[in-house]
Design an enzyme around this catalytic site. Structure first.
Site, PDB file in Angstrom:
ATOM      1  N   HIS A 134      -3.007 -11.416  -0.273  1.00  0.00           N
ATOM      2  CA  HIS A 134      -1.854 -12.043  -0.933  1.00  0.00           C
ATOM      3  C   HIS A 134      -1.079 -12.963   0.004  1.00  0.00           C
ATOM      4  O   HIS A 134      -0.300 -13.800  -0.441  1.00  0.00           O
ATOM      5  CB  HIS A 134      -0.925 -10.976  -1.540  1.00  0.00           C
ATOM      6  CG  HIS A 134       0.002 -10.318  -0.571  1.00  0.00           C
ATOM      7  ND1 HIS A 134      -0.317  -9.163   0.110  1.00  0.00           N
ATOM      8  CD2 HIS A 134       1.253 -10.660  -0.165  1.00  0.00           C
ATOM      9  CE1 HIS A 134       0.697  -8.806   0.880  1.00  0.00           C
ATOM     10  NE2 HIS A 134       1.655  -9.698   0.738  1.00  0.00           N
ATOM     11  N   ASP A 182      -6.659  -6.028  -1.397  1.00  0.00           N
ATOM     12  CA  ASP A 182      -5.746  -6.964  -0.737  1.00  0.00           C
ATOM     13  C   ASP A 182      -6.153  -7.145   0.726  1.00  0.00           C
ATOM     14  O   ASP A 182      -5.502  -6.630   1.646  1.00  0.00           O
ATOM     15  CB  ASP A 182      -4.310  -6.437  -0.847  1.00  0.00           C
ATOM     16  CG  ASP A 182      -3.280  -7.478  -0.434  1.00  0.00           C
ATOM     17  OD1 ASP A 182      -3.642  -8.660  -0.307  1.00  0.00           O
ATOM     18  OD2 ASP A 182      -2.112  -7.090  -0.229  1.00  0.00           O
ATOM     19  N   SER A 289       3.923  -8.561   5.812  1.00  0.00           N
ATOM     20  CA  SER A 289       2.691  -8.521   5.029  1.00  0.00           C
ATOM     21  C   SER A 289       1.509  -9.090   5.805  1.00  0.00           C
ATOM     22  O   SER A 289       1.605 -10.131   6.454  1.00  0.00           O
ATOM     23  CB  SER A 289       2.861  -9.322   3.739  1.00  0.00           C
ATOM     24  OG  SER A 289       3.707  -8.640   2.841  1.00  0.00           O
TER      25      SER A 289
END
Length: 341
Positions: A134, A182, A289
């Site tokens: 992502h 992911d 992230s």
């Protein structure tokens, strides 16, 4: 005494090369090996490894990816793999919810930037980066992707730069659906110079000693790092890290299911692991992230990548946990991708 052993080894090695020729002539190498073994028995093994590489004829992995003979500097064996998973540990300043990192403490940490977006990643070997899908799924113009390694502060002027050759997002990842699969890999055009400050993280093996779970007999405490949002509500200017506990998978799954609505479903899959604290206070957050969740393997004395910062709701809230991509579910995909590209 160990330093004396290294000094004697150097002198004897130079003398033998002058008299007998370079060690690859056979007799010189054998004699050097015998002298090296004798010095180790008498003086002990030197701490810095130089004794073994010089006297016993071992090689080191050069920055260019080829084995390097320390005596002749010849490239004798191709396709060596750089070391991984070692770090410098110094005294750290405690801060709320984590620690300020010091130079060399997280040498695998990568800072990724694309326009106004920022995320993290981890160096694999010397020319691959592993991150969350992502983070990079919309990195369309590779010339605008900024990759920095070997830095502590976001605005540090001294760092190692990487240039992306290609970005491979896992084929099972669907943006906007959920965060399953992911994971992504970035292949660099350049091989980065390996040092104490820039070093790849090890991948886990498939053996039981790499198992991650909330049970105390397994790897149940991880270390997550990044430049994400702190308790002050702003992104950190300096790299930080925090220890987090692995949470029972069924417990985490139930917690997020309870927060789901008819419009939004929070689904924790078997490709994810959860980490944090029941009372909150320590967690990864926005801006972290793609960053690494790493674990220390007591047998190899090296750190390995167990998770990738993926998603969560509010950060460091009691009864709510951070969710990470479970790396050992993707070992075959990582290996196949690297071989393919």
């Amino acid at each position: 005494m160990k330093l004396l052993g290294i000094y004697l080894m150097k002198v004897l090695g130079i003398y033998l090369m002058k008299v007998l020729g370079k060690p690859d002539d056979g007799a010189g190498m054998e004699l050097m090996k015998l002298l090296g073994i004798y010095l180790m028995k008498v003086l002990g093994k030197p701490d810095d490894g130089l004794f073994l590489t010089f006297v016993l004829g071992q090689y080191r992995c050069g920055v260019d990816g080829f084995w390097e003979d320390l005596n002749t500097w010849n490239k004798t064996l191709p396709d060596c793999v750089p070391d991984c998973g070692t770090r410098i540990v110094r005294g750290l300043q405690r801060i709320i919810g984590g620690k300020v990192a010091t130079t060399g403490e997280h040498p695998w940490q990568v800072l990724l930037k694309y326009n106004e977006h920022q995320g993290g990643g981890a160096l694999l070997y010397d020319n691959w980066i592993i991150t969350a899908a992502h983070v990079v799924h919309n990195f369309e113009d590779l010339s605008n992707v900024i990759i920095k390694m070997g830095l502590l502060r976001v605005k540090d002027s001294a760092f190692i730069q990487g240039w992306p050759e290609t970005i491979i997002v896992h084929e099972g990842y669907k943006y906007g659906n959920n965060f399953d699969n992911d994971i992504a890999l970035i292949k660099l055009r350049n091989k980065v110079p390996i040092s104490e400050n820039v070093l790849g993280i090890c991948l886990p093996g498939k053996e039981e000693m790499f198992q991650i779970s909330h049970h105390e007999h397994s790897n149940h405490i991880g270390l997550v790092s990044g430049w994400g949002v702190t308790e002050k509500g702003f992104g950190s200017r300096t790299l930080r890290s925090v220890e987090v506990n692995i949470i029972d998978h069924s417990q985490c799954k139930a917690k997020y299911a309870a927060k789901s609505t008819s419009n939004v479903q929070y689904r924790v899959t078997e490709n994810m692991i959860c980490a944090g604290y029941e009372g909150g206070g320590r967690d990864a957050c926005s801006g972290d992230s793609g960053g690494p969740l790493v674990f220390f393997n007591a047998q190899s004395k090296k750190w390995f990548l167990g998770g990738i910062v993926s998603w969560g709701l509010d950060c460091a809230v009691a009864g709510q946990y951070g969710v990470y991509t479970k790396v050992d579910n993707y070992l075959d995909w990582i290996e196949n991708t690297i071989q393919k590209y």
